[in-house]
Enzyme design. Structure first.
Site, PDB file in Angstrom:
ATOM      1  N   ARG A 270       7.514 -14.623  -3.647  1.00  0.00           N
ATOM      2  CA  ARG A 270       7.823 -15.184  -2.327  1.00  0.00           C
ATOM      3  C   ARG A 270       6.643 -16.001  -1.862  1.00  0.00           C
ATOM      4  O   ARG A 270       5.611 -16.086  -2.532  1.00  0.00           O
ATOM      5  CB  ARG A 270       8.077 -14.052  -1.327  1.00  0.00           C
ATOM      6  CG  ARG A 270       6.919 -13.051  -1.292  1.00  0.00           C
ATOM      7  CD  ARG A 270       6.967 -12.117  -0.131  1.00  0.00           C
ATOM      8  NE  ARG A 270       6.030 -11.009  -0.255  1.00  0.00           N
ATOM      9  CZ  ARG A 270       4.726 -11.073  -0.032  1.00  0.00           C
ATOM     10  NH1 ARG A 270       4.178 -12.226   0.331  1.00  0.00           N
ATOM     11  NH2 ARG A 270       3.954 -10.015  -0.148  1.00  0.00           N
TER      12      ARG A 270
ATOM     13  N   GLY B  80       0.783  -1.228   0.000  1.00  0.00           N
ATOM     14  CA  GLY B  80       0.000   0.000   0.000  1.00  0.00           C
ATOM     15  C   GLY B  80       0.812   1.273   0.000  1.00  0.00           C
ATOM     16  O   GLY B  80       0.250   2.371  -0.057  1.00  0.00           O
TER      17      GLY B  80
ATOM     18  N   GLU C 116      -0.412  -7.929  -9.965  1.00  0.00           N
ATOM     19  CA  GLU C 116       0.998  -7.980  -9.618  1.00  0.00           C
ATOM     20  C   GLU C 116       1.388  -9.412  -9.286  1.00  0.00           C
ATOM     21  O   GLU C 116       0.529 -10.293  -9.153  1.00  0.00           O
ATOM     22  CB  GLU C 116       1.309  -7.078  -8.422  1.00  0.00           C
ATOM     23  CG  GLU C 116       0.632  -7.482  -7.123  1.00  0.00           C
ATOM     24  CD  GLU C 116       0.955  -6.537  -5.973  1.00  0.00           C
ATOM     25  OE1 GLU C 116       1.738  -5.589  -6.187  1.00  0.00           O
ATOM     26  OE2 GLU C 116       0.447  -6.748  -4.871  1.00  0.00           O
TER      27      GLU C 116
ATOM     28  N   ARG D 228      -6.355 -13.169  10.078  1.00  0.00           N
ATOM     29  CA  ARG D 228      -5.115 -12.596  10.602  1.00  0.00           C
ATOM     30  C   ARG D 228      -5.386 -11.929  11.949  1.00  0.00           C
ATOM     31  O   ARG D 228      -6.261 -11.069  12.062  1.00  0.00           O
ATOM     32  CB  ARG D 228      -4.546 -11.560   9.627  1.00  0.00           C
ATOM     33  CG  ARG D 228      -4.197 -12.118   8.262  1.00  0.00           C
ATOM     34  CD  ARG D 228      -3.403 -11.109   7.456  1.00  0.00           C
ATOM     35  NE  ARG D 228      -3.179 -11.559   6.090  1.00  0.00           N
ATOM     36  CZ  ARG D 228      -2.328 -10.994   5.236  1.00  0.00           C
ATOM     37  NH1 ARG D 228      -1.628  -9.935   5.638  1.00  0.00           N
ATOM     38  NH2 ARG D 228      -2.178 -11.453   4.006  1.00  0.00           N
TER      39      ARG D 228
END
Length: 458
Positions: A292, A165, A288, A338
């Site tokens: 990873r 962000g 995008e 999360r």
């Protein structure tokens, strides 16, 4: 196979990697800052070595110290996890130059896909559908305005070398463009030292759908079931799930063909994730690529019954992938929440301190908790606020939601404020339960209503 691997990270992902290394019979080396000397990943590793002070730049981002630690301990490979140096092409190159294996893609691939503008162009040439926007970099307001006049509003300004962000601004009207361009560019310059920008058309009423893949050195590619990561706040994912509601096997295969084509076009190595926006007609547009392991990789592991970190290590060690695409199945539905050390009622201000008591409800089938927490664990103010991930699996999405609501309801953490109550309210939301939400739903609709209920109760 490697005999010893250094884990260049901290927190739950370091714990997660170390556990897989133990199961593979590989010795693990933990690195830690002086603030993290009593952390769980330090206690679980076979060896641990300090690499600097509490601030990330002095430890987890200090390339020379980490490389020195790897050489001193005789590590044959480095697993970077996510965040920190995981997408730093220079560090990956340095690792290779000292004769240590990087568990991830080649440095030039990290560099290519890390620059959002270059990545867009590479995917366009590979035939991957991309979001309408600027061709190449833009450096000033005049160039931004020229693109805006062509594609129209609303639009999104993005830092070419940014992430998380940083350097990102939504622009809804022409009179906002100048101020927001300067603001985004200055933030990008300060965050990543790169003020190159690009412009994308804002696609409204869209979902954030991503697909993880892995490719070995012999060119075998496997893609995994898609993940829906549309519930976001400040462009950060809050809840993720797999598979995505409304996805048919044919749509999944089509998306898999796209990511396979992309991986082959750039001769990708190891694992990565390609993120897309899906419009209301079911079309996918490249956004995008993350070079990873993703934070949300556990939901993929839950529905495929695979260990992605084990596959990463095997591929990095030169082994072929041990399975084919036909052997990758979708088994049930998985959801990840999360858990952060934040104060949602105070605009998500961070909360640091010592955890006096923690209860993690680990009982029952299909429940997984990736967390470094224990009684006495110190939540540091120097690092990301995420302190753990709650992951569940059910036969259906409805069953997984019921299970997750039970798990979140049972968890107890005392000593710091957490996002538990916010996540509990989000899971109870009718739109979340039905799967009827897009990338703007949480911020534009749910959050204002939830904050209003907090004000009314005071």
């Amino acid at each position: 196979m490697f005999k010893k691997v250094l884990v260049a990270n901290r927190g739950e992902i370091a714990v997660r990697i170390i556990r897989t290394l133990k199961e593979m019979g590989i010795a693990s080396v933990a690195i830690y800052s002086t603030a993290d000397k009593d952390s769980l990943h330090v206690q679980l590793a076979d060896e641990a070595i300090a690499v600097g002070g509490p601030k990330p730049k002095d430890s987890y981002l200090h390339m020379k110290n980490i490389l020195t630690a790897a050489l001193l301990t005789g590590a044959e490979a480095i697993h970077p996890g996510y965040g920190f140096l995981s997408e730093n092409a220079l560090f990956a190159e340095m690792v290779g130059e000292v004769g240590i294996k990087w568990i991830g893609p080649r440095p030039e691939t990290i560099d290519l896909m890390g620059n959002k503008s270059n990545a867009r162009e590479e995917m366009r040439q590979a035939g991957v559908p991309i979001i309408p926007g600027s061709d190449g970099f833009i450096r000033d307001f005049d160039e931004a305005k020229a693109v805006a006049d062509k594609i129209g509003y609303p639009l999104l300004l993005k830092a070419a070398g940014g992430g998380g962000g940083k350097g990102m601004r939504f622009v809804y009207h022409e009179d906002e463009l100048s101020e927001k361009f300067d603001s985004a560019q200055n933030e990008a310059r300060g965050a990543v030292g790169d003020d190159h920008m690009y412009v994308e058309k804002v696609m409204e009423n869209v979902r954030h759908i991503e697909m993880q893949l892995i490719r070995d050195d012999n060119g075998h590619v496997i893609y995994f079931p898609e993940r829906n990561c549309s519930l976001q706040r400040n462009n950060q994912k809050v809840i993720e799930e797999s598979p995505a509601t409304g996805m048919t096997p044919a749509m999944r295969e089509h998306l898999g063909e796209i990511v396979t084509k992309a991986a082959q076009a750039i001769t990708y190595e190891n694992t990565g994730t390609i993120e897309f926006l899906q419009d209301k007609d079911g079309n996918f547009y490249f956004m995008e690529m993350n070079t990873r392991l993703q934070v949300e990789h556990p939901v993929t592991e839950m529905v495929t019954n695979l260990d992605l970190i084990k596959l990463q290590v095997m591929v990095a060690a030169g082994y072929d992938l041990p399975l084919t695409q036909d052997e990758v199945e979708v088994d049930g539905h998985s959801i990840e929440v999360r858990l952060t050390a934040e104060q949602p009622a105070k605009h998500f201000a961070p909360s640091a301190g010592t955890i006096d008591f923690v209860f993690l409800p680990t009982g029952g089938p299909g429940i997984r908790l990736d967390a470094p927490l224990y009684d006495g664990y110190k939540v540091q103010p120097f690092y990301d606020s995420m302190i753990g991930k709650l992951i569940v699996k059910g036969k259906t999405r409805e069953e997984a939601l019921i299970k997750m609501r039970r798990v979140v309801d049972e968890i107890v953490i005392q000593g710091v404020e957490t996002s538990r109550d916010f996540q509990k309210a989000l899971l109870d939301d009718p739109h979340v339960q039905s799967g009827d939400f897009d990338t703007r739903y949480l911020e534009n609709e749910f959050l204002p209503q939830w904050m209003a209920t907090l004000s009314d109760s005071e």
